[in-house]
Design a protein around this motif. Sequence first.
Motif, short mmCIF file in Angstrom:
data_model
loop_
_atom_site.label_atom_id
_atom_site.label_comp_id
_atom_site.label_asym_id
_atom_site.label_seq_id
_atom_site.Cartn_x
_atom_site.Cartn_y
_atom_site.Cartn_z
N VAL A 49 1.01 -1.13 0.16
CA VAL A 49 0.00 0.13 0.02
C VAL A 49 0.79 1.20 0.03
O VAL A 49 0.67 2.24 -0.70
N VAL A 50 2.08 1.15 0.70
CA VAL A 50 2.68 2.41 0.92
C VAL A 50 3.48 2.59 -0.50
O VAL A 50 3.58 3.42 -1.29
N LEU A 51 4.03 1.62 -1.04
CA LEU A 51 4.42 1.61 -2.32
C LEU A 51 3.71 2.31 -3.54
O LEU A 51 4.12 2.92 -4.30
N ILE A 52 2.58 1.95 -3.39
CA ILE A 52 1.24 2.53 -4.49
C ILE A 52 0.87 3.83 -4.13
O ILE A 52 0.71 4.64 -5.01
N CYS A 53 0.94 4.23 -2.82
CA CYS A 53 0.45 5.50 -2.55
C CYS A 53 1.93 6.55 -2.35
O CYS A 53 1.14 7.64 -2.59
N LEU A 54 2.74 6.20 -2.31
CA LEU A 54 4.02 7.17 -2.17
C LEU A 54 4.00 8.10 -3.36
O LEU A 54 4.01 9.55 -3.26
N PRO A 55 4.00 7.36 -4.56
CA PRO A 55 4.16 8.48 -5.66
C PRO A 55 2.88 9.32 -5.90
O PRO A 55 3.08 10.36 -6.20
N ALA A 56 1.72 9.14 -5.50
CA ALA A 56 0.53 9.69 -5.64
C ALA A 56 0.65 11.16 -4.67
O ALA A 56 0.47 11.87 -5.11
N ILE A 57 1.10 10.72 -3.38
CA ILE A 57 1.39 11.54 -2.57
C ILE A 57 2.45 12.61 -2.86
O ILE A 57 2.13 13.97 -2.66
N LEU A 58 3.53 12.09 -3.29
CA LEU A 58 4.61 13.05 -3.80
C LEU A 58 4.28 14.01 -4.95
O LEU A 58 4.52 14.94 -4.95
N PHE A 59 3.43 13.46 -5.75
CA PHE A 59 2.82 14.17 -7.09
C PHE A 59 2.04 15.28 -6.67
O PHE A 59 2.11 16.30 -7.09
N GLU A 60 1.31 15.07 -5.62
CA GLU A 60 0.33 15.91 -5.23
C GLU A 60 1.10 16.94 -4.60
O GLU A 60 0.72 18.37 -4.12
N LEU A 61 2.07 16.63 -3.55
CA LEU A 61 2.95 18.03 -3.01
C LEU A 61 3.56 18.60 -4.05
O LEU A 61 3.63 19.87 -3.85
N ILE A 62 4.07 18.19 -5.00
CA ILE A 62 4.56 19.07 -6.21
C ILE A 62 3.65 19.77 -6.88
O ILE A 62 3.90 20.88 -7.31
N SER A 63 2.34 19.06 -7.09
CA SER A 63 1.34 20.04 -7.81
C SER A 63 0.90 21.23 -6.93
O SER A 63 0.69 22.31 -7.53
N ASN A 64 0.98 20.85 -5.36
CA ASN A 64 0.93 22.33 -4.72
C ASN A 64 1.74 23.13 -4.56
O ASN A 64 1.71 24.41 -4.61
N GLU A 65 3.04 22.75 -4.77
CA GLU A 65 4.13 23.71 -4.95
C GLU A 65 3.92 24.38 -6.57
O GLU A 65 4.51 25.69 -6.15
N VAL A 66 3.81 23.64 -7.35
CA VAL A 66 3.32 24.52 -8.77
C VAL A 66 2.31 25.51 -8.45
O VAL A 66 2.56 26.60 -8.92
N ASP A 67 1.39 25.44 -7.70
CA ASP A 67 0.23 26.24 -7.49
C ASP A 67 0.91 27.43 -6.69
O ASP A 67 0.41 28.59 -6.82
N ASN A 68 1.86 27.01 -5.71
CA ASN A 68 2.30 28.22 -4.98
C ASN A 68 3.23 29.20 -5.93
O ASN A 68 3.17 30.39 -5.70
N ILE A 69 3.93 28.74 -6.81
CA ILE A 69 4.55 29.42 -7.72
C ILE A 69 3.77 30.22 -8.56
O ILE A 69 4.27 31.23 -8.94
N ARG A 70 2.73 29.44 -8.89
CA ARG A 70 1.67 30.35 -9.69
C ARG A 70 1.17 31.48 -8.96
O ARG A 70 1.14 32.57 -9.60
N SER A 71 0.96 31.49 -7.76
CA SER A 71 0.48 32.46 -7.06
C SER A 71 1.45 33.46 -6.79
O SER A 71 1.28 34.65 -6.89
N ILE A 72 2.64 33.23 -6.74
CA ILE A 72 3.69 34.15 -6.43
C ILE A 72 4.18 34.90 -7.61
O ILE A 72 4.10 36.14 -7.67
#
Length: 137
Positions: A49-72
């Motif tokens: 379960v961790v091996l399957i969920c980890l890429p999705a969680i990391l990608f979501e964190l990266i996506s949130n960072e891209v949204d922060n860059i966009r707002s800046i």
Amino acid sequence: MESWICLLLFVGLPKTVMFTYKAMKAALSKDYVTLNPTYIYFYNGLNTVVLICLPAILFELISNEVDNIRSILISNSLVCSDEVLLLEIQRTLDYMRFRPMKYSICRMFPLNASLPLKFVSLCVTYIIVCAQFTSLV
């Protein structure tokens, strides 16, 4: 990476269901000798379960960072007085609008925060089906 995640999804689902079912069966049995493999089954299922969920969680964190860059960038474009810099900020914002941060696995599963929840709900559904067709105790 895409084929690795797809392989984990297709192989990991039956593996997780099997290990969780075996852990439940060993935990509900009256024989205390079989409790030792319960931890092994639980660990193997959790590992999958961790091996399957980890890429999705990391990608979501990266996506949130891209949204922060966009707002800046948007806030900087409002106060920018340099024409060249303003043009580059607008070009970057246009690029981010035309090419949004999205990723899908084999064009079937979107890689986002809902993927782990969908996987866990599918596992729980199959565990319930297995428990109904066989007697646990």
